[in-house]
Structure formats: structure tokens, C-alpha cells
Design a protein around this motif. Sequence first.
Motif, PDB file in Angstrom:
ATOM      1  N   UNK A  50       1.391  -9.701  -1.284  1.00 42.36           N
ATOM      2  CA  UNK A  50       0.901  -8.654  -0.394  1.00 42.36           C
ATOM      3  C   UNK A  50       0.073  -9.269   0.738  1.00 42.36           C
ATOM      4  N   UNK A  51      -0.752 -10.251   0.409  1.00 41.03           N
ATOM      5  CA  UNK A  51      -1.649 -10.857   1.400  1.00 41.03           C
ATOM      6  C   UNK A  51      -1.057 -12.098   2.064  1.00 41.03           C
ATOM      7  N   UNK A  52      -0.230 -12.815   1.347  1.00 48.73           N
ATOM      8  CA  UNK A  52       0.387 -14.041   1.860  1.00 48.73           C
ATOM      9  C   UNK A  52       1.864 -13.995   1.515  1.00 48.73           C
ATOM     10  N   UNK A  53       2.712 -14.265   2.460  1.00 47.90           N
ATOM     11  CA  UNK A  53       4.146 -14.168   2.224  1.00 47.90           C
ATOM     12  C   UNK A  53       4.686 -15.210   1.270  1.00 47.90           C
ATOM     13  N   UNK A  54       3.954 -16.326   1.131  1.00 54.91           N
ATOM     14  CA  UNK A  54       4.456 -17.430   0.320  1.00 54.91           C
ATOM     15  C   UNK A  54       3.331 -18.415   0.023  1.00 54.91           C
ATOM     16  N   UNK A  55       3.618 -19.362  -0.841  1.00 54.00           N
ATOM     17  CA  UNK A  55       2.676 -20.443  -1.121  1.00 54.00           C
ATOM     18  C   UNK A  55       2.442 -21.257   0.154  1.00 54.00           C
ATOM     19  N   UNK A  56       3.490 -21.391   0.948  1.00 54.87           N
ATOM     20  CA  UNK A  56       3.372 -22.110   2.227  1.00 54.87           C
ATOM     21  C   UNK A  56       2.382 -21.408   3.162  1.00 54.87           C
ATOM     22  N   UNK A  57       2.385 -20.073   3.154  1.00 57.45           N
ATOM     23  CA  UNK A  57       1.423 -19.329   3.970  1.00 57.45           C
ATOM     24  C   UNK A  57      -0.009 -19.614   3.523  1.00 57.45           C
ATOM     25  N   UNK A  58      -0.214 -19.772   2.220  1.00 61.57           N
ATOM     26  CA  UNK A  58      -1.536 -20.152   1.716  1.00 61.57           C
ATOM     27  C   UNK A  58      -1.941 -21.525   2.245  1.00 61.57           C
ATOM     28  N   UNK A  59      -1.011 -22.465   2.216  1.00 61.98           N
ATOM     29  CA  UNK A  59      -1.299 -23.813   2.734  1.00 61.98           C
ATOM     30  C   UNK A  59      -1.688 -23.746   4.203  1.00 61.98           C
ATOM     31  N   UNK A  60      -0.937 -22.984   4.968  1.00 58.34           N
ATOM     32  CA  UNK A  60      -1.249 -22.864   6.392  1.00 58.34           C
ATOM     33  C   UNK A  60      -2.625 -22.234   6.595  1.00 58.34           C
ATOM     34  N   UNK A  61      -2.948 -21.229   5.809  1.00 56.72           N
ATOM     35  CA  UNK A  61      -4.229 -20.542   5.960  1.00 56.72           C
ATOM     36  C   UNK A  61      -5.409 -21.418   5.528  1.00 56.72           C
ATOM     37  N   UNK A  62      -5.201 -22.304   4.561  1.00 55.28           N
ATOM     38  CA  UNK A  62      -6.258 -23.224   4.144  1.00 55.28           C
ATOM     39  C   UNK A  62      -6.774 -23.995   5.359  1.00 55.28           C
ATOM     40  N   UNK A  63      -5.862 -24.475   6.173  1.00 60.33           N
ATOM     41  CA  UNK A  63      -6.265 -25.237   7.350  1.00 60.33           C
ATOM     42  C   UNK A  63      -6.670 -24.318   8.501  1.00 60.33           C
ATOM     43  N   UNK A  64      -5.941 -23.227   8.687  1.00 57.23           N
ATOM     44  CA  UNK A  64      -6.186 -22.340   9.826  1.00 57.23           C
ATOM     45  C   UNK A  64      -7.591 -21.752   9.796  1.00 57.23           C
ATOM     46  N   UNK A  65      -8.105 -21.441   8.606  1.00 57.22           N
ATOM     47  CA  UNK A  65      -9.442 -20.840   8.545  1.00 57.22           C
ATOM     48  C   UNK A  65     -10.512 -21.836   9.003  1.00 57.22           C
ATOM     49  N   UNK A  66     -10.350 -23.113   8.684  1.00 55.07           N
ATOM     50  CA  UNK A  66     -11.308 -24.125   9.145  1.00 55.07           C
ATOM     51  C   UNK A  66     -11.168 -24.315  10.652  1.00 55.07           C
ATOM     52  N   UNK A  67      -9.941 -24.367  11.117  1.00 55.03           N
ATOM     53  CA  UNK A  67      -9.709 -24.551  12.545  1.00 55.03           C
ATOM     54  C   UNK A  67     -10.268 -23.367  13.350  1.00 55.03           C
ATOM     55  N   UNK A  68     -10.135 -22.146  12.840  1.00 54.29           N
ATOM     56  CA  UNK A  68     -10.704 -20.972  13.529  1.00 54.29           C
ATOM     57  C   UNK A  68     -12.221 -21.100  13.630  1.00 54.29           C
ATOM     58  N   UNK A  69     -12.844 -21.485  12.533  1.00 50.56           N
ATOM     59  CA  UNK A  69     -14.293 -21.677  12.535  1.00 50.56           C
ATOM     60  C   UNK A  69     -14.684 -22.740  13.560  1.00 50.56           C
ATOM     61  N   UNK A  70     -13.983 -23.859  13.532  1.00 52.16           N
ATOM     62  CA  UNK A  70     -14.319 -24.940  14.451  1.00 52.16           C
ATOM     63  C   UNK A  70     -14.074 -24.547  15.907  1.00 52.16           C
TER      64      UNK A  70
END
Length: 197
Positions: A50-70
Motif C-alpha cells: 500500500x505504501x511502497x510498490x516493491x522492495x526496490x521502492x523501499x531501497x530507493x526511499x532509504x536514500x531519497x529521505x536522506x537526500x531530501x533532508x540534505x
Amino acid sequence: MAKATDGDTAPVPQRLLAAATRLFAEQGYDRTSVQEIVEAAGVTKGALYHYFGSKEDLLQEVYARVLRLQQERLDAFADADAPVEQRLRDAAADVVVTTIENLDDASIFFRSMHHLSPEKNKQVRVERRRYHERFRALVEEGQHSGVFSTATPADLIVDYHFGSVHHLSTWYRPDGPLSQQEVADHLADLLLRALRP
């Protein structure tokens, strides 16, 4: 398997990201199953999808959230009413601190980036490029105003600094001889020394 440390009170997306981050760091992305992630987060597979389309989406979000903060923090430093030398130093030190504070995320991403589809990889590269371009603009501002030397091209200066940042996960240890702020200060000072006229 134990539930995520955020507990059942944290929003489901946060629990999923916390569980995925911990498991990817401990086991590796490719050796972590969706079932392990949902068990650790205390949710169902349906909730994950429901929140992430795939395990790959989780991987992308792991990095994207840090990059957004930075990116948010870099924008604030770049837009501050301060001399360019101070704004660049603050931004250079901050990216080190925020990377160390999110070392698992950075480590996971650089170790597992090749698992992203070409489209997702391109999206991440676009966001990283935007960050690097904003950082480079500070270097160029200082070079154009005569505060920084023009002997070394701005692109090379930026690559030099981010090469150090991107490798923090290979050597930095919280229990090591330097605190995260000391590492940040040293790397920011090295960057400014490289730019001295």
C-alpha cells in the motif's frame, strides 16, 4: 524476528523504512525478503504494498529521505545571509554530519544501488545531481567574487568533497577517535584550504 524499534505506535511507512533499513544493513538488500521486512515492522505484506510498490521502492526511499533532508539543509545554507565562505563551510560540514547520522542509509544505498531499475537509478541520479549543482554554485559564487581560487575547476572541487562523503560508511565508526562533528570540521576545512587563493 523482533519488531522494528519504532514500535507499533509509529506510522506504518516509518516502521517499514526502519525495518528495511536495519535488515538491509545487517543482511544486505538482496538477502532480505519482503516477508522479513513486514514481520520486523509488525505489518502485513498488503500494508507494505500500500505504501511502497516493491522492495526496490523501499531501497530507493532509504536514500531519497536522506537526500531530501540534505537538500533542504543545503538550500537553507545557500540562501543564508552570510559570506559565501561561511555558507560553503556550513554546507560542507553539514553533509558530513547528516551522512554520518544516516550512515546505514548511505551504506545500504552505495552497496545496493545496482539493484535499482534503470528508471529508478536515473531518478536518484537526477536528485543527487541537483544537490551537487547547488553545492557547486556556492563554489562558483566564491570563485567569481574572488574569495576562492579558480586554479581548480569547481566540478573537481565538488567531486573531491563528495568522494570523501560517499566513502564515510567504509571507515567512520561512532566509537572511533573522531566525533562526527570533528570529521565534518576537518573535511570542511580541507575543502576550504583547497579553495584558498
